[in-house]
Design a protein around this motif. Structure first.
Motif, PDB file in Angstrom:
ATOM      1  N   GLU A 387      -6.643   2.215 -10.265  1.00 27.48           N
ATOM      2  CA  GLU A 387      -5.224   1.938 -10.010  1.00 27.48           C
ATOM      3  C   GLU A 387      -4.351   3.052 -10.572  1.00 27.48           C
ATOM      4  N   VAL A 388      -4.674   3.513 -11.763  1.00 29.36           N
ATOM      5  CA  VAL A 388      -3.928   4.610 -12.383  1.00 29.36           C
ATOM      6  C   VAL A 388      -4.092   5.889 -11.563  1.00 29.36           C
ATOM      7  N   LEU A 389      -5.304   6.158 -11.104  1.00 27.85           N
ATOM      8  CA  LEU A 389      -5.568   7.349 -10.298  1.00 27.85           C
ATOM      9  C   LEU A 389      -4.822   7.307  -8.969  1.00 27.85           C
ATOM     10  N   TYR A 390      -4.705   6.124  -8.385  1.00 25.22           N
ATOM     11  CA  TYR A 390      -3.943   6.002  -7.134  1.00 25.22           C
ATOM     12  C   TYR A 390      -2.478   6.352  -7.366  1.00 25.22           C
ATOM     13  N   HIS A 391      -1.913   5.815  -8.427  1.00 26.77           N
ATOM     14  CA  HIS A 391      -0.516   6.138  -8.747  1.00 26.77           C
ATOM     15  C   HIS A 391      -0.343   7.633  -8.984  1.00 26.77           C
ATOM     16  N   LEU A 392      -1.306   8.222  -9.673  1.00 26.09           N
ATOM     17  CA  LEU A 392      -1.262   9.654  -9.958  1.00 26.09           C
ATOM     18  C   LEU A 392      -1.295  10.464  -8.662  1.00 26.09           C
ATOM     19  N   MET A 423      -5.924  -1.788  -0.124  1.00 26.36           N
ATOM     20  CA  MET A 423      -5.682  -0.405  -0.535  1.00 26.36           C
ATOM     21  C   MET A 423      -6.281   0.623   0.422  1.00 26.36           C
ATOM     22  N   VAL A 424      -7.104   0.200   1.357  1.00 23.06           N
ATOM     23  CA  VAL A 424      -7.814   1.143   2.231  1.00 23.06           C
ATOM     24  C   VAL A 424      -6.833   2.048   2.981  1.00 23.06           C
ATOM     25  N   THR A 425      -5.866   1.445   3.643  1.00 23.83           N
ATOM     26  CA  THR A 425      -4.900   2.216   4.424  1.00 23.83           C
ATOM     27  C   THR A 425      -4.053   3.095   3.520  1.00 23.83           C
ATOM     28  N   LYS A 426      -3.667   2.569   2.360  1.00 25.14           N
ATOM     29  CA  LYS A 426      -2.840   3.346   1.426  1.00 25.14           C
ATOM     30  C   LYS A 426      -3.579   4.595   0.943  1.00 25.14           C
ATOM     31  N   ILE A 427      -4.859   4.450   0.675  1.00 24.14           N
ATOM     32  CA  ILE A 427      -5.663   5.592   0.229  1.00 24.14           C
ATOM     33  C   ILE A 427      -5.812   6.603   1.352  1.00 24.14           C
ATOM     34  N   ASP A 428      -6.041   6.110   2.575  1.00 29.89           N
ATOM     35  CA  ASP A 428      -6.195   7.012   3.725  1.00 29.89           C
ATOM     36  C   ASP A 428      -4.938   7.860   3.953  1.00 29.89           C
ATOM     37  N   ARG A 429      -3.784   7.317   3.588  1.00 28.62           N
ATOM     38  CA  ARG A 429      -2.512   8.027   3.813  1.00 28.62           C
ATOM     39  C   ARG A 429      -2.224   9.125   2.797  1.00 28.62           C
ATOM     40  N   LEU A 430      -3.002   9.142   1.719  1.00 28.14           N
ATOM     41  CA  LEU A 430      -2.758  10.135   0.672  1.00 28.14           C
ATOM     42  C   LEU A 430      -2.957  11.559   1.205  1.00 28.14           C
TER      43      LEU A 430
END
Length: 430
Positions: A387-392, A423-430
């Protein structure tokens, strides 16, 4: 012939799909249904009888402070088994009374009250009690274990390490589980699991059912984080065979059904049963997450309201600050509440996770430069939680530091099970 060929192709495709579906299936309701059906809780029943027994003895001999500690211990069991926050507060009151009678000089009573405060996320008060216990000189190793636990929660990692070194014994259960936590903090999950497995082997020899269920439930969680869902499931089942009402393990099964199998109906079935036995606000958050995945946003909103109403009506103190802070950040109307909570969390426990909340506030506010500054100073290479890494990664992207995202994105994709399907779609959008 063309029609036959097409039919064979379709049939083969369906068979492959069936095989894929089967490979995703890990949970087996036949293995855990009995734990859901049973309403008996021997631990709760025994704790209630013990409270009555020791209370009667204390009423006849109010100078016996050891009786207060025994009553408090059983209230702690009630909290663990039922989630009733008032039981935890009752234990606290009894332990304060005990320590007052002993003039805060008994190391064992001090440590027990400190553990109660850790559960309440009152870490600075817990540290004060741990230091008092240390000064008594009684069972220093036990106090070092407590100091490790508290200092880790406070983000004082070097001090925690000193206490860990002080109790170093590769054949000691308490040392091994703390070494596991230390390795997990450092981002070495493989070593953490190895230490926990070694600890499990030790308690297997002594057939300590409480520690066995605790160890298996933690291994279930750790294997899940490592992406080994089958092993995670096995350990949750082992936990329930020892402790049929273990809410952590039952919640773990629900998470496997939801996050891995995408079987929301089964996940909800498990949660509905467990939440009646163990009254915790966590279950409303999980229900809200499932509703979001099902795109049932009306239900999601209802569950979140129930979550906040539960916190308000039962007074959980600061125990759910982290969750609240991130929930408030999702709405511009409540974003300022995130800042208040982030500052409170940093004052109470200046960990990378607390600074993550502060950085996320500035990111959501649009001040991405300030968010990056906080991240670089307090988060980067200091926390490896997904979760922290996603925010980062989001903060990096907002600051056009694209090169920093690639390795994080790979880690996040490997952590989708832990983060959840939303979170799958959110990660793909990074």
């Amino acid at each position: 012939m063309k029609l036959l060929s097409a039919f064979i192709t379709i049939l083969f495709t369906l068979l492959l799909m069936g095989c894929d579906k089967k490979s995703d299936q890990i949970t087996n309701a036949d293995e855990y249904d009995s734990f859901l059906v049973s309403n008996d809780n021997k631990k709760t029943d025994f704790a209630l009888k013990e409270i009555e027994f020791w209370q009667n003895k204390f009423d006849k001999a109010p100078n016996q402070t050891s009786y207060l500690n025994k009553i408090a211990a059983n209230y702690s069991v009630l909290f663990e088994q039922t989630g009733d926050i008032q039981a935890l507060y009752k234990a606290e009151q009894l332990l304060i009374k005990s320590n007052l009678q002993l003039n805060y000089t008994d190391a064992s009573s001090l440590r027990t009250l400190a553990k109660n405060y850790i559960t309440q996320h009152r870490f600075k008060e817990a540290l004060d009690l741990a230091n008092k216990a240390f000064k008594t000189g009684d069972k220093i190793n036990e106090t070092h274990k407590l100091l490790f636990d508290v200092q880790m929660e406070l983000g004082n990692y070097e001090l925690a390490k000193k206490s860990l070194v002080a109790i170093s014994d590769s054949n000691d259960f308490d040392y091994l589980i703390r070494l596991a936590k230390w390795n997990d903090h450092k981002g070495d999950l493989e070593a953490a699991i190895a230490m926990m497995e070694k600890a499990s082997a030790i308690v297997e020899k002594f057939d300590n059912k409480y520690l066995l269920s605790w160890t298996h439930s933690n291994l279930g969680d750790m294997y899940g984080h490592a992406g080994n869902i089958e092993e995670s499931y096995k350990h949750y089942i082992k936990t329930l065979k020892i402790d049929p009402n273990n809410s952590f393990a039952l919640k773990g099964l629900a998470w496997i059904a939801f996050s891995h199998e995408k079987n929301t109906s089964e996940a909800k079935r498990i949660i509905d049963v467990v939440s009646k036995k163990h009254n915790s606000p966590d279950f409303y958050l999980l229900k809200a997450e499932i509703a979001e995945y099902e795109k049932d946003f009306a239900s999601q909103e209802i569950y979140l309201k129930k979550y906040f109403n539960t916190l308000k009506s039962k007074n959980y103190g600061v125990m759910y600050n982290k969750y609240n802070g991130f929930l408030y950040a999702d709405d511009n109307n409540t974003l300022n509440k995130t800042l208040v909570i982030a500052k409170e969390e940093i004052a109470n426990r200046p960990t990378p996770q607390s600074y993550d909340l502060l950085a996320w506030y500035y990111y959501k506010k649009g001040d991405v430069k300030q968010a990056l500054k906080i991240a670089n100073e307090h988060i980067v290479n200091k926390s490896f939680e997904p979760e922290v890494l996603y925010h980062l990664a989001c903060i990096y992207k907002a600051n056009n530091e694209i090169n920093q995202i690639k390795s994080i994105k790979k880690e996040l994709q490997a952590s989708v099970y832990e983060l959840g399907p939303n979170m799958v779609t959110k990660i793909d959008r990074l």
